[in-house]
Design an enzyme around this catalytic site. Structure first.
Site, PDB file in Angstrom:
ATOM      1  N   GLU A  72      33.252  42.119  39.170  1.00 43.89           N
ATOM      2  CA  GLU A  72      34.411  41.410  38.588  1.00 43.89           C
ATOM      3  C   GLU A  72      35.612  42.415  38.663  1.00 43.89           C
ATOM      4  O   GLU A  72      36.142  42.957  37.755  1.00 43.89           O
ATOM      5  CB  GLU A  72      34.345  40.835  37.275  1.00 43.89           C
ATOM      6  CG  GLU A  72      33.312  39.893  37.135  1.00 43.89           C
ATOM      7  CD  GLU A  72      32.846  39.470  35.580  1.00 43.89           C
ATOM      8  OE1 GLU A  72      33.302  39.889  34.799  1.00 43.89           O
ATOM      9  OE2 GLU A  72      32.220  38.487  35.493  1.00 43.89           O
ATOM     10  N   GLU A  83      39.639  36.478  30.991  1.00 46.25           N
ATOM     11  CA  GLU A  83      38.987  36.020  32.225  1.00 46.25           C
ATOM     12  C   GLU A  83      40.069  35.859  33.121  1.00 46.25           C
ATOM     13  O   GLU A  83      41.237  35.294  33.064  1.00 46.25           O
ATOM     14  CB  GLU A  83      38.282  34.625  31.965  1.00 46.25           C
ATOM     15  CG  GLU A  83      37.011  34.732  31.236  1.00 46.25           C
ATOM     16  CD  GLU A  83      35.731  35.476  31.706  1.00 46.25           C
ATOM     17  OE1 GLU A  83      35.822  35.754  32.856  1.00 46.25           O
ATOM     18  OE2 GLU A  83      34.926  35.518  31.176  1.00 46.25           O
ATOM     19  N   HIS A 139      30.810  43.742  34.160  1.00 45.76           N
ATOM     20  CA  HIS A 139      30.162  43.101  35.401  1.00 45.76           C
ATOM     21  C   HIS A 139      30.588  43.790  36.480  1.00 45.76           C
ATOM     22  O   HIS A 139      31.639  43.712  36.751  1.00 45.76           O
ATOM     23  CB  HIS A 139      30.449  41.602  35.267  1.00 45.76           C
ATOM     24  CG  HIS A 139      29.657  40.924  34.253  1.00 45.76           C
ATOM     25  ND1 HIS A 139      30.322  39.882  33.438  1.00 45.76           N
ATOM     26  CD2 HIS A 139      28.405  41.333  33.506  1.00 45.76           C
ATOM     27  CE1 HIS A 139      29.401  39.654  32.602  1.00 45.76           C
ATOM     28  NE2 HIS A 139      28.249  40.437  32.552  1.00 45.76           N
ATOM     29  N   HIS A 148      37.574  40.470  32.344  1.00 50.84           N
ATOM     30  CA  HIS A 148      36.339  39.766  33.085  1.00 50.84           C
ATOM     31  C   HIS A 148      36.887  39.185  34.327  1.00 50.84           C
ATOM     32  O   HIS A 148      38.252  38.961  34.318  1.00 50.84           O
ATOM     33  CB  HIS A 148      35.153  39.042  32.266  1.00 50.84           C
ATOM     34  CG  HIS A 148      34.207  39.650  31.456  1.00 50.84           C
ATOM     35  ND1 HIS A 148      33.077  39.828  31.787  1.00 50.84           N
ATOM     36  CD2 HIS A 148      34.718  40.414  30.275  1.00 50.84           C
ATOM     37  CE1 HIS A 148      32.437  40.603  30.724  1.00 50.84           C
ATOM     38  NE2 HIS A 148      33.188  40.663  29.867  1.00 50.84           N
TER      39      HIS A 148
END
Length: 1109
Positions: free
Chosen positions: A887, A1052, A884, A981
């Protein structure tokens, strides 16, 4: 003489009379005796003698007898006395009221009300006490409204209210009881059908300032009835909105001293329900209700709120800045001594809510939801055009999106991927590998693991060896053609499944593949495209390698200063922003003022990328060139064409320059800001100057999509220092944001970077995030704007440190593709780096950008030979990031991982001796370069395409899976895979894993537990290990299912900050993210050194209660 006080024995005798009569029934003689007894008890209760009163009230048998009398007696005097005593009992304490409810008092009382209503003339005193008792019992009986409807009492009370409209004492309890009845949906509809709205308006006309209590009860009943949407629609259609607005004006004019704020608040609550439908909103706008409510909200806000200036203001006494209306009003002081301050605050809040709900919907000030640039898909020339159309879905792919449609995974000839394993230098002489690849080369296998049909069974053994395996075997014929053969094989007959045979010979724990839910569509075309695909050689890149400029779809006008001058984090912790209370409502009032006073707005376009795209030449000469500077021993990111030189000298004091530049109206001419986003990672589509220091900003959607407006990164210059500039990003999509939890945007000053090396810093005050009246619809789109999705506004105020500086504002710390190339080139120039790192080009993205593959291990013999394993004996770890593009925090963590693994520390050497690290630092370089937030150039979320990535559309995913597949075929299944991420809602750093059976609990949770102990930013309590259906096509789940990688994770990291541990209350900077990368590597080392991986409890939630070290 005064009456003597009654004795306790006399009280006991009276109570026994009541109890006996309730047990034996009532005749004429008993009725008279009980009436006398109840009358005497009432007189005792009236004398309020504490001891005797308590003896009467505390006996449960007495209250039960009274409830029985209430149901059986028909004598009016006895009935009245009984109800009166029950009112005393219910009012004495909550426990006694609850006791009455349990003894059936509500049902008995409702039957009593129904019976009494038929008596003529009306017994007003009895009716009064009955409804007073109902009000008391309603606090403990939640189903009183339902029981009233079943007893047929709702219309009875309504008829009583109509009859007794002139009776002030009786009207109040009747209106309160009707409000209780109206809490039931069916009762509310029945009341409106029987004319309660007309009755309430009669009360409005008869009562007002003369009897505020009755008027207020009527208002509360009106508000409760209008809470049902059907009632509100009916009332609005009959002109109720205008009448309530006139009523509000009347009380506003009457309430100069703010004594009736509660009355005005009740009227506003009714209007709030009325504007919940289109008829009410139109009526409010037609009678200028928005202006009236805006004036009230503004006046109330000025009285209650004090907005402190968060940005330093210019204090020169000879400089008077004359600005337009509504800009400086927010800084007025407040009378904090007002006793009605809280009520006034609620009044302003309700006015703002009504205005926001009533404001007409406005289309975004852009010609189309698609961005001004697009990717030419014809350049792909895909073998199967249908596949491109199949994946081109413009849906909103948030964290909770639906999984991609399950398609079979095409496994290619893995021998083509051997070039990505420079550490296996002896594979040509390794007979085991040659035998395996020779057998694998004979067959072309297509298989996919089945998604569990029952996703609710979280602990089902989805990888068991039971059940048949359905595969499509394509034997390669001598003429190069192939034919499909559908076969069913059992796991017991291993000879019919070559892949299983190879893998099981290396690792018996390889999960078997099971049949797909649907047949392999377009297998032939995909096979042809793979056979014609030229992978080419992938030599190891040396220090002499010169990275090519990034290729973009957009036209780039410059290289951003943060890329050229890099970033140096601050030496201090940056605290989470503590928002000021009620700032959001104050800023929203300024937005509402646009509709009320449109003549005060400037509405001048400061930047329009749509117009620039029409006039610019189709070239990208301003892309960056990466050069190695031998003198400085570092890489430089330079533009390919000359740019405007940034001035490093202290800027001139331009305030004095503008002081004398007054126009004919006497207003100071403040220069308009100049914006630019046509640089790498940039995202800003349009900027509109609304007021002198206020700008509306519109972000670009991801290329190929109409969604994902979150990442922003743009340049600003031509500013005046030390003045608060307000920026409103008006097309945010998500309903919530980390900006409401203390996150701040980032500011980069080119002047500070050149003078003292300062990098990105958190900045911004008065940060708010709220829904606006813009809708997800462009000006050129057809259809009703009211039917479109509402957008949200992110607003923040920045005071720039220098005048006429060149500054950059970003959502998060940018990490561009050029920054990655510069970092890798610097790494390649380190002394002795060739002994630990190999850099190769994994593939080329659809945008033409090389995708790097790093192999980190100890290639040359280690100094500590006893601890060094043979390369062929080492386990593999595969890491990836930036699928992504928005990010960017994942890239900073990956940078920390790379720097740690190539360092000279003892732990790094141990890791290189134990493992071979395969790292893909940027999976989606095209999205990163072009400033997208979530998608590739095709407008598709690549993290939902891992099940079967198309080689032409998603080459990075396809080749990453090919590398992993080769490892599995060689019996070297990765011991760990992790995809990095960023998370836009949660705080801290945490992991997602896969646990579907208790046996995997300790194994999967080991690494997160280690990181929770050793990494300050990591939080185990935020981790999640469930396998949701919506995640089936992500890297974490797809690689776990298809290749049996037990430790397959998603790491994350928060955009915001931490709420636990060492960094609690602080925002996470690049230094913390790089530290997290280093701690992640240390965690892998500790995990590998654990004697027993089962060092955790099998209880799922036990670790969450662990005390932090």
């Amino acid at each position: 003489m005064s009456n003597p006080k009654p004795s306790s024995s006399r009280v006991s005798g009276l109570l026994q009379v009541i109890e006996r009569s309730a047990g034996t029934g009532l005749d004429d003689k008993n009725v008279e005796n009980v009436s006398q007894a109840t009358a005497k008890i009432l007189r005792m209760l009236g004398q309020q003698e504490k001891t005797l009163t308590e003896s009467i009230l505390r006996k449960s048998k007495v209250s039960q007898s009274l409830v029985t009398l209430l149901m059986t007696t028909q004598d009016v005097a006895l009935h009245l006395n009984t109800v009166h005593i029950l009112v005393h009992i219910a009012s004495s304490s909550n426990s006694k009221c609850t006791r009455l409810v349990r003894q059936g008092a509500p049902h008995a009382l409702l039957r009593s009300v129904a019976a009494t209503s038929r008596v003529r003339p009306l017994l007003e005193e009895l009716c009064l006490h009955q409804h007073l008792l109902l009000i008391k019992l309603a606090t403990k009986e939640k189903k009183l409204a339902l029981k009233a409807r079943l007893c047929g009492v709702v219309t009875v009370t309504l008829d009583l209210a109509k009859q007794c409209i002139n009776n002030i004492d009786l009207s109040s309890p009747l209106l309160q009881v009707l409000k209780i009845y109206a809490t039931n949906h069916s009762n509310s509809l029945s009341l409106v059908k029987n004319g309660v709205l007309n009755l309430i308006e009669r009360y409005f006309s008869m009562y007002g300032k003369q009897n505020i209590a009755v008027f207020r009860y009527a208002l509360e009943l009106y508000t409760q009835v209008l809470a049902i949407r059907a009632n509100a629609v009916k009332a609005a259609a009959n002109g109720a909105t205008r009448r309530m607005l006139d009523l509000f004006n009347y009380w506003t004019d009457l309430d100069k001293l703010h004594k009736f704020v509660h009355i005005r608040k009740s009227i506003l609550n009714s209007i709030k329900h009325l504007v919940g439908n289109e008829s009410g909103r139109k009526s409010l706008i037609k009678c200028d209700g928005i202006s009236i409510l805006y004036a009230t909200a503004k006046q109330s806000d000025e009285m209650k709120q004090e907005i402190q200036r968060n940005c330093s203001t210019h204090t020169s006494s000879d400089f008077k800045l004359r600005v337009t209306v509504n800009t400086q009003d927010i800084y007025k002081k407040t009378d904090t001594t007002n006793p009605n301050g809280k009520a006034i605050d609620n009044l302003a809040l309700t006015c703002s809510q009504i205005i926001r709900k009533s404001m007409p919907k406005v289309c975004l000030p852009i010609p189309s939801l698609h961005g001004p640039v697009y990717f030419d898909e014809s350049s792909l020339d895909p073998t199967d055009p249908y596949l491109l159309q199949e994946y081109k879905e413009d849906g909103y792919e948030d964290e909770d999106e639906a999984p991609a449609e399950e398609v079979p995974l095409t496994l290619t000839n893995v021998e083509d991927f051997l070039k990505f394993f420079p550490e296996l230098t002896d594979y040509q002489n390794n007979k085991v590998i040659l035998d395996q690849l020779s057998e694998y080369r004979k067959e072309f296998i297509t298989l996919v693991p089945q998604t569990p049909s029952n996703s609710q069974n979280e602990l089902s053994d989805e990888r068991s060896d039971t059940g048949p395996i359905s595969v499509i075997v394509k034997p390669v014929l001598q003429n190069g053609s192939s034919q499909s053969i559908r076969s069913q094989s059992s796991p017991k007959s291993s000879g019919s499944d070559p892949l299983r045979k190879i893998s099981n010979s290396c690792d018996p724990n390889l999960p078997p593949s099971v049949t797909s839910k649907r047949s392999c569509r377009n297998v032939k075309s995909v096979t042809n495209s793979l056979s014609n695909m030229s992978l080419g050689d992938s030599p190891v890149l040396t220090a002499s390698y010169s990275p090519p400029p990034a290729k973009a779809v957009k036209h780039f006008a410059k290289v951003a200063a943060p890329d050229m001058y890099s970033h140096r984090p601050p030496h201090y912790l940056e605290q989470l922003y503590d928002p000021i209370q009620s700032v959001q409502r104050t800023l929203m009032l300024l937005d509402i003022a646009r509709a009320v006073h449109p003549e005060t707005l400037i509405n001048r376009i400061a930047y329009d990328q749509d117009e620039l795209v029409k006039t610019e030449e189709p070239s990208n000469h301003a892309l960056s060139n990466i050069k190695w500077d031998p003198a400085l021993r570092r890489c430089k990111i330079l533009p390919s064409i000359p740019q405007t030189r940034l001035n490093a000298d202290p800027p001139l004091d331009v305030l004095s320059q503008h002081m004398n530049e007054e126009n004919s109206t006497g207003t100071v001419n403040i220069p308009i800001l100049q914006f630019e986003s046509r640089h790498e990672c940039g995202n800003l589509r349009k900027a509109i100057q609304v007021r002198i220091f206020e700008y509306d900003l519109v972000l670009n959607s991801d290329i190929g999509s109409t969604r994902h407006h979150q990442w922003f990164y743009f340049e600003v210059h031509n500013m005046v220092a030390d003045f608060p500039y307000r920026f409103n990003i008006i097309n945010c999509e998500k309903s919530c944001s980390s900006f409401t939890q203390g996150m701040q945007p980032l500011l980069y000053s080119a002047h500070d970077a050149l003078t003292n090396g300062t990098g990105w810093q958190r900045c911004g005050k008065r940060i708010c995030y709220y829904k606006n009246n813009f809708v997800r619809k462009a000006t050129e789109d057809t259809g009703r704007a009211s039917a479109a999705q509402n957008m949200h506004t992110l607003t923040f105020t920045i005071c720039f440190p220098h005048s006429h500086d060149t500054c950059y504002i970003a959502y998060h710390y940018p990490y561009s593709y050029s920054s990655l190339q510069a970092h890798l080139l610097e790494v390649q120039h380190l002394h002795g780096i060739s002994s630990v790192l190999r850099r190769q080009t994994l593939c080329t993205s659809i945008g033409g950008n090389p995708v790097d593959l790093l192999t980190i291990t100890q290639f040359s013999p280690s100094h500590n030979k006893s601890s060094a394993n043979s390369i062929n004996d080492r386990e593999y770890v595969v890491l990836s990031a930036r699928v992504h593009p928005g990010e960017s925090n994942s890239s900073w963590i990956m940078k920390g991982v790379i720097n740690f693994l190539i360092s000279d520390s003892e732990k790094a050497q141990q890791l290189r001796n134990k493992f071979v690290f395969k790292i893909i630092p940027m999976l989606n370089p095209d999205g990163v370069i072009n400033g997208s937030h979530r998608c590739s150039l095709l407008g598709v979320d690549m993290n939902r395409q891992w099940i079967n990535p198309h080689p032409n559309l998603y080459p990075t995913l396809y080749h990453t899976k090919g590398v992993i597949q080769l490892l599995v075929a060689l019996g070297k299944r990765p011991v760990l895979y992790c995809d990095f991420h960023g998370h836009s809602r949660k705080k801290n750093v945490f992991m997602y894993g896969n646990i579907t059976q208790p046996a995997d609990n300790a194994t999967v949770k080991l690494l997160p537990t280690i990181l929770d102990i050793h990494a300050p930013a990591f939080s185990f309590s935020n981790c999640c290990f469930t396998v949701e259906k919506s995640r089936e096509s992500t890297a974490r789940v797809a690689l776990w299912r298809q290749f049996g990688i037990t430790r397959s994770y998603t790491l994350e990291s928060s955009y915001c900050g931490a709420d636990q541990g060492l960094y609690k209350g602080c925002q996470l900077g690049t230094q913390h993210l790089e530290e997290m990368g280093a701690k992640f590597c240390e965690g892998i080392l500790i995990m590998s050194s654990a004697d027993q991986p089962c060092c955790l409890s099998d209880e799922t939630d036990e670790d969450e209660d662990r005390t932090k070290r």
